[in-house]
Structures are given as C-alpha cells and as structure tokens.
Scaffold this motif. Structure first.
Motif, mmCIF file in Angstrom:
data_model
loop_
_atom_site.group_PDB
_atom_site.id
_atom_site.type_symbol
_atom_site.label_atom_id
_atom_site.label_comp_id
_atom_site.label_asym_id
_atom_site.label_seq_id
_atom_site.Cartn_x
_atom_site.Cartn_y
_atom_site.Cartn_z
ATOM 1 N N LEU A 55 0.831 -1.193 0.000
ATOM 2 C CA LEU A 55 0.000 0.000 0.000
ATOM 3 C C LEU A 55 0.873 1.254 0.000
ATOM 4 N N VAL A 56 1.879 1.280 0.844
ATOM 5 C CA VAL A 56 2.791 2.427 0.903
ATOM 6 C C VAL A 56 3.470 2.627 -0.453
ATOM 7 N N SER A 57 3.896 1.548 -1.070
ATOM 8 C CA SER A 57 4.541 1.623 -2.381
ATOM 9 C C SER A 57 3.575 2.193 -3.422
ATOM 10 N N ALA A 58 2.340 1.737 -3.416
ATOM 11 C CA ALA A 58 1.342 2.215 -4.378
ATOM 12 C C ALA A 58 1.043 3.695 -4.155
ATOM 13 N N LEU A 59 0.867 4.099 -2.901
ATOM 14 C CA LEU A 59 0.593 5.505 -2.604
ATOM 15 C C LEU A 59 1.772 6.389 -2.997
ATOM 16 N N THR A 60 2.979 5.896 -2.797
ATOM 17 C CA THR A 60 4.178 6.640 -3.188
ATOM 18 C C THR A 60 4.222 6.824 -4.701
ATOM 19 N N LYS A 61 3.935 5.761 -5.451
ATOM 20 C CA LYS A 61 3.928 5.859 -6.918
ATOM 21 C C LYS A 61 2.843 6.817 -7.397
ATOM 22 N N LEU A 62 1.644 6.699 -6.821
ATOM 23 C CA LEU A 62 0.540 7.577 -7.214
ATOM 24 C C LEU A 62 0.862 9.037 -6.898
ATOM 25 N N THR A 63 1.551 9.267 -5.782
ATOM 26 C CA THR A 63 1.939 10.623 -5.408
ATOM 27 C C THR A 63 2.985 11.170 -6.373
ATOM 28 N N LYS A 64 4.011 10.373 -6.668
ATOM 29 C CA LYS A 64 5.068 10.812 -7.580
ATOM 30 C C LYS A 64 4.538 11.115 -8.972
#
Length: 87
Positions: free
Chosen positions: A56-65
């Motif tokens: 989840l953290v990885s997905a949120l980081t990608k979506l944010t970037k």
C-alpha cells in the motif's frame, strides 16, 4: 508515512482516470479508487482486501510521484503553541 496520513485525489488523477487517458496498473487503480480524502492510510489498508502495508505504501508513493494523489493531512499531531501567562 504515518498510518494516520490522509490522501486525496488530484484533479489530474480524477481526469486522467475518468477519461482513460492513462491506464493504471491494476494494483494502483485499486488503491486510487480507495483514496477519498477522508480515510487514513490505516483505514485504506483495512478496505484493501488483504493488501500488505508495504504494498500500500509503495502504491501511494507511486501515485503521489505521478501526481494522481497528494497528502491531504498528516493526521492528528501534537499542538504546539505559545502559552500566555498573565500575572
């Protein structure tokens, strides 16, 4: 990232996903659909049907970037202020 962090969708994210100008990978699309500007990371995790916290953290980081979501609130913190004493 705190589990109390709240994410919201950006205008870019809403438009590009709605108009299908970009196709997100399934996992990112799933996380994007759970971001509502009200739910914390821990609440999104509980709604994500068994997704691992690190995923989840990885997905949120990608979506944010990529500009699809942004941090709306970092959650409750300690209030820091000046105390005025009258004598």
């Amino acid at each position: 990232m705190s589990e109390q962090t709240i994410y919201t969708k950006t205008a870019k994210g809403v438009l590009e996903v709605r108009n299908r100008t970009i196709r997100l990978p399934r996992e990112l699309e799933r996380v994007f659909s759970l971001v509502d500007g009200k739910s914390s990371v821990s609440e999104i995790l509980s709604k994500s049907d068994g997704m691992a916290y690190d995923d989840l953290v990885s997905a949120l980081t990608k979506l944010t970037k990529e500009g699809f979501v942004k941090v709306f609130s970092t959650g409750p913190g300690l209030a820091v202020g000046i105390v005025h004493l009258s004598m």
